[in-house]
Design an enzyme around this catalytic site. Structure first.
Site, PDB file in Angstrom:
ATOM      1  N   HIS A 280       0.846  -1.199   0.000  1.00 31.34           N
ATOM      2  CA  HIS A 280       0.000   0.000   0.000  1.00 31.34           C
ATOM      3  C   HIS A 280       0.883   1.251   0.000  1.00 31.34           C
ATOM      4  O   HIS A 280       2.020   1.204   0.480  1.00 31.34           O
ATOM      5  CB  HIS A 280      -0.911   0.020   1.239  1.00 31.34           C
ATOM      6  CG  HIS A 280      -2.034  -0.973   1.166  1.00 31.34           C
ATOM      7  ND1 HIS A 280      -3.046  -1.025   2.094  1.00 31.34           N
ATOM      8  CD2 HIS A 280      -2.286  -1.957   0.258  1.00 31.34           C
ATOM      9  CE1 HIS A 280      -3.896  -1.990   1.765  1.00 31.34           C
ATOM     10  NE2 HIS A 280      -3.446  -2.574   0.657  1.00 31.34           N
TER      11      HIS A 280
ATOM     12  N   CYS B  21      -6.155   1.897   5.736  1.00 30.59           N
ATOM     13  CA  CYS B  21      -6.775   0.641   6.163  1.00 30.59           C
ATOM     14  C   CYS B  21      -6.199   0.234   7.522  1.00 30.59           C
ATOM     15  O   CYS B  21      -5.341   0.916   8.072  1.00 30.59           O
ATOM     16  CB  CYS B  21      -6.512  -0.452   5.117  1.00 30.59           C
ATOM     17  SG  CYS B  21      -4.797  -1.031   5.117  1.00 30.59           S
TER      18      CYS B  21
ATOM     19  N   CYS C  60      -2.296  -0.325   7.451  1.00 27.89           N
ATOM     20  CA  CYS C  60      -1.527   0.920   7.394  1.00 27.89           C
ATOM     21  C   CYS C  60      -1.682   1.723   8.687  1.00 27.89           C
ATOM     22  O   CYS C  60      -0.714   2.325   9.153  1.00 27.89           O
ATOM     23  CB  CYS C  60      -1.948   1.748   6.181  1.00 27.89           C
ATOM     24  SG  CYS C  60      -1.507   0.930   4.630  1.00 27.89           S
TER      25      CYS C  60
ATOM     26  N   GLU D 143       0.874   3.909   1.796  1.00 33.61           N
ATOM     27  CA  GLU D 143       1.331   4.356   3.120  1.00 33.61           C
ATOM     28  C   GLU D 143       2.517   3.532   3.615  1.00 33.61           C
ATOM     29  O   GLU D 143       3.450   4.071   4.200  1.00 33.61           O
ATOM     30  CB  GLU D 143       0.203   4.230   4.161  1.00 33.61           C
ATOM     31  CG  GLU D 143      -1.037   5.018   3.858  1.00 33.61           C
ATOM     32  CD  GLU D 143      -2.100   4.163   3.164  1.00 33.61           C
ATOM     33  OE1 GLU D 143      -1.754   3.485   2.170  1.00 33.61           O
ATOM     34  OE2 GLU D 143      -3.251   4.200   3.603  1.00 33.61           O
TER      35      GLU D 143
HETATM   36 ZN   LIG Z   1      -3.433   0.210   3.679  1.00 29.15          ZN
END
Ligand SMILES: [Zn+2]
Length: 151
Positions: free
Chosen positions: A58, A88, A91, A60
């Site tokens: 991801h 999410c 993260c 992040e």
């Molecule tokens: Zn994430």
């Protein structure tokens, strides 16, 4: 005399959106992030889960790693993360460990975002949202509509 500070939240969110567009161009779910300290961008990243064949890639997660490398320390004290979509659980968990000072997201993610799933950020982390939310969610919607049409 008034001095306009160009380094506001929208300025940095635009940079995160540019990252999201780069993800879009690659056929990745278009989410982008930048990390800023003292009005300076020290990390830029976008979602690369398809390219890297890695569910943890991801935006992040990669931005956190890049920022820590830049700073030469694992904690992101005095840093702000700008991310186009609400983080999410994974993260948010990584951001917790980083002790980052501030997280600014664009659009909410009602289903997978950390707020509704009640994933805690670090008590020292300030959370703020809704910066350029429309642009961020439009890009995501466009991606999923096009993806549906290809199948
Ligand atoms: Zn994430």
């Amino acid at each position: 005399m008034s001095i306009i500070n160009p380094y506001n939240d929208a300025f940095f969110m635009k940079k995160a959106l540019r990252e999201a567009e780069a993800a879009y161009e690659k056929g990745e779910i278009p989410i982008g992030a930048v990390i800023v300290i003292n009005n300076q961008i020290i990390a830029r990243a976008h979602n690369l889960t398809e390219t890297l064949n890695d569910v943890t890639a991801h935006a992040e997660m990669q931005a956190i790693t890049a920022a820590a490398n830049y700073l030469g320390g694992k904690y992101l004290i005095d840093c702000t993360l700008y991310v186009t979509i609400e983080p999410c659980q994974m993260c948010a968990g990584a951001l917790f460990w980083s002790q980052i000072s501030k997280v600014v997201y664009g659009a909410r993610d009602e289903h997978r975002g950390c707020i509704n799933l009640n994933t805690k950020l670090h008590p020292k982390t300030e959370l703020m949202g809704g910066i350029m939310a429309e642009e961020a969610s439009q890009l995501l919607k466009r991606f999923f509509i096009e993806k549906r049409n290809l199948n």
